[in-house]
Design a protein around this motif. Structure first.
Motif, mmCIF file in Angstrom:
data_model
loop_
_atom_site.group_PDB
_atom_site.id
_atom_site.type_symbol
_atom_site.label_atom_id
_atom_site.label_comp_id
_atom_site.label_asym_id
_atom_site.label_seq_id
_atom_site.Cartn_x
_atom_site.Cartn_y
_atom_site.Cartn_z
ATOM 1 N N ARG A 95 8.082 8.408 4.129
ATOM 2 C CA ARG A 95 8.425 7.909 5.423
ATOM 3 C C ARG A 95 7.903 6.364 5.647
ATOM 4 N NH1 ARG A 95 7.105 12.771 7.552
ATOM 5 N NH2 ARG A 95 5.076 12.135 8.054
ATOM 6 N N LEU A 96 6.546 6.197 5.081
ATOM 7 C CA LEU A 96 6.068 4.803 5.380
ATOM 8 C C LEU A 96 7.000 3.839 4.495
ATOM 9 C CD1 LEU A 96 2.228 5.290 5.358
ATOM 10 C CD2 LEU A 96 3.942 5.109 7.370
ATOM 11 N N VAL A 97 7.318 4.214 3.236
ATOM 12 C CA VAL A 97 7.959 3.239 2.424
ATOM 13 C C VAL A 97 9.315 3.213 2.846
ATOM 14 C CG1 VAL A 97 9.198 3.189 0.167
ATOM 15 C CG2 VAL A 97 6.829 4.310 0.325
ATOM 16 N N ALA A 98 10.061 3.934 3.540
ATOM 17 C CA ALA A 98 11.380 3.764 4.007
ATOM 18 C C ALA A 98 11.259 2.861 5.358
ATOM 19 C CB ALA A 98 11.998 4.959 4.541
ATOM 20 N N ASP A 99 10.144 3.138 6.257
ATOM 21 C CA ASP A 99 9.957 2.104 7.326
ATOM 22 C C ASP A 99 9.747 0.781 6.853
ATOM 23 O OD1 ASP A 99 10.496 4.447 8.963
ATOM 24 O OD2 ASP A 99 8.439 4.611 9.238
ATOM 25 N N ALA A 100 8.840 0.813 5.665
ATOM 26 C CA ALA A 100 8.609 -0.727 5.283
ATOM 27 C C ALA A 100 9.887 -1.496 4.701
ATOM 28 C CB ALA A 100 7.575 -0.619 4.252
ATOM 29 N N LYS A 101 10.709 -0.720 4.462
ATOM 30 C CA LYS A 101 11.930 -1.385 3.828
ATOM 31 C C LYS A 101 12.851 -2.050 4.978
ATOM 32 C CE LYS A 101 12.567 1.199 -0.236
ATOM 33 N NZ LYS A 101 13.381 2.007 -1.130
ATOM 34 N N GLN A 102 12.592 -1.390 6.384
ATOM 35 C CA GLN A 102 13.614 -2.030 7.174
ATOM 36 C C GLN A 102 13.071 -3.129 7.923
ATOM 37 O OE1 GLN A 102 13.668 1.583 9.794
ATOM 38 N NE2 GLN A 102 15.217 2.781 8.391
ATOM 39 N N LEU A 141 0.707 -1.328 0.073
ATOM 40 C CA LEU A 141 -0.032 0.114 -0.109
ATOM 41 C C LEU A 141 0.737 1.415 -0.069
ATOM 42 C CD1 LEU A 141 -2.930 -0.775 2.681
ATOM 43 C CD2 LEU A 141 -2.784 -0.861 0.230
ATOM 44 N N GLU A 142 2.003 1.366 0.931
ATOM 45 C CA GLU A 142 2.727 2.512 0.948
ATOM 46 C C GLU A 142 3.341 2.910 -0.470
ATOM 47 O OE1 GLU A 142 2.646 0.012 4.921
ATOM 48 O OE2 GLU A 142 3.190 -0.382 2.622
ATOM 49 N N ARG A 143 3.838 1.783 -1.085
ATOM 50 C CA ARG A 143 4.625 2.217 -2.276
ATOM 51 C C ARG A 143 3.854 2.496 -3.383
ATOM 52 N NH1 ARG A 143 8.485 4.083 -4.805
ATOM 53 N NH2 ARG A 143 9.991 3.353 -3.264
ATOM 54 N N PHE A 144 2.622 1.742 -3.368
ATOM 55 C CA PHE A 144 1.433 2.104 -4.342
ATOM 56 C C PHE A 144 1.196 3.721 -4.311
ATOM 57 C CE2 PHE A 144 -3.011 1.886 -5.901
ATOM 58 C CZ PHE A 144 -2.834 1.525 -7.256
ATOM 59 N N CYS A 145 0.532 4.009 -3.030
ATOM 60 C CA CYS A 145 0.176 5.151 -2.755
ATOM 61 C C CYS A 145 1.249 6.381 -3.113
ATOM 62 C CB CYS A 145 -0.321 5.342 -1.448
ATOM 63 S SG CYS A 145 -1.979 4.348 -0.875
ATOM 64 N N PHE A 146 2.420 6.122 -2.672
ATOM 65 C CA PHE A 146 3.459 7.038 -2.885
ATOM 66 C C PHE A 146 3.630 7.382 -4.171
ATOM 67 C CE2 PHE A 146 7.955 7.769 -4.221
ATOM 68 C CZ PHE A 146 8.124 8.845 -3.625
ATOM 69 N N ASP A 147 3.747 6.319 -5.367
ATOM 70 C CA ASP A 147 3.696 6.330 -6.620
ATOM 71 C C ASP A 147 2.824 7.076 -7.311
ATOM 72 O OD1 ASP A 147 6.128 4.772 -6.593
ATOM 73 O OD2 ASP A 147 5.043 2.888 -7.371
ATOM 74 N N ILE A 148 1.295 6.818 -6.719
ATOM 75 C CA ILE A 148 0.199 7.660 -7.320
ATOM 76 C C ILE A 148 0.562 8.860 -6.882
ATOM 77 C CG2 ILE A 148 -2.165 8.037 -6.973
ATOM 78 C CD1 ILE A 148 -2.573 4.933 -6.783
ATOM 79 N N THR A 149 0.673 9.177 -5.667
ATOM 80 C CA THR A 149 0.686 10.825 -5.084
ATOM 81 C C THR A 149 2.023 11.561 -5.830
ATOM 82 O OG1 THR A 149 -0.073 9.741 -3.106
ATOM 83 C CG2 THR A 149 1.009 11.859 -2.831
#
Length: 141
Positions: free
Chosen positions: A134-141, A63-71
């Motif tokens: 931030r969410l995408v970065a946190d999801a990678k950790q 969700l994080e990556r998908f929403c980031f790309d759309i935004t």
């Protein structure tokens, strides 16, 4: 989907004013009314409806990556396609929403927006990009 209740602006369904972790601004009726009014400003509802429709249509794993790309696309002047049918993917919409905690994801995002309250549509989109980064970065950790 959480955002769909933005149409009725039932913000109290995402905020429990009696919970220990509720934001300070959610403690009284006047503040809740101000939050509802804020969500009615600009393109906030349209933005979250676009995000929600895209999520339900594509059913992304992240969700994080998908929403980031759309935004990010919206910020660059490339909004997502709004046409297209909802098709049955691996999961039906309700099952997908539950398995990916979609309502919780959107609730947290909306609460973060209400906490910051950027004033213009440009500032709101910039907030969304930063929040999702931030969410995408946190999801990678």
């Amino acid at each position: 989907v959480s955002v769909l209740y933005c149409n009725s602006f039932n913000i109290t369904s995402i905020i429990n004013p009696f919970a220990m972790s509720s934001p300070d601004w959610s403690k009284d009726e006047q503040s809740l009314e101000q939050a509802k009014e804020y969500l009615r400003q600009g393109n906030t509802v349209d933005f979250f409806e676009t995000i929600s429709a895209s999520i339900l249509r594509d059913q992304p794993q992240s969700l994080e990556r998908f929403c980031f790309d759309i935004t990010k696309g919206i910020q660059q002047g490339n909004p997502p396609k709004t046409e297209g049918e909802f098709s049955s993917k691996e999961e039906d919409g309700n099952k997908y929403m539950r398995s990916h905690n979609l309502s919780e994801f959107l609730d947290k995002w909306i609460l973060a927006l209400l906490n910051e309250r950027p004033t213009t549509d440009e500032e709101r989109v910039a907030f969304h990009v930063k929040y999702l980064e931030r969410l995408v970065a946190d999801a990678k950790q």
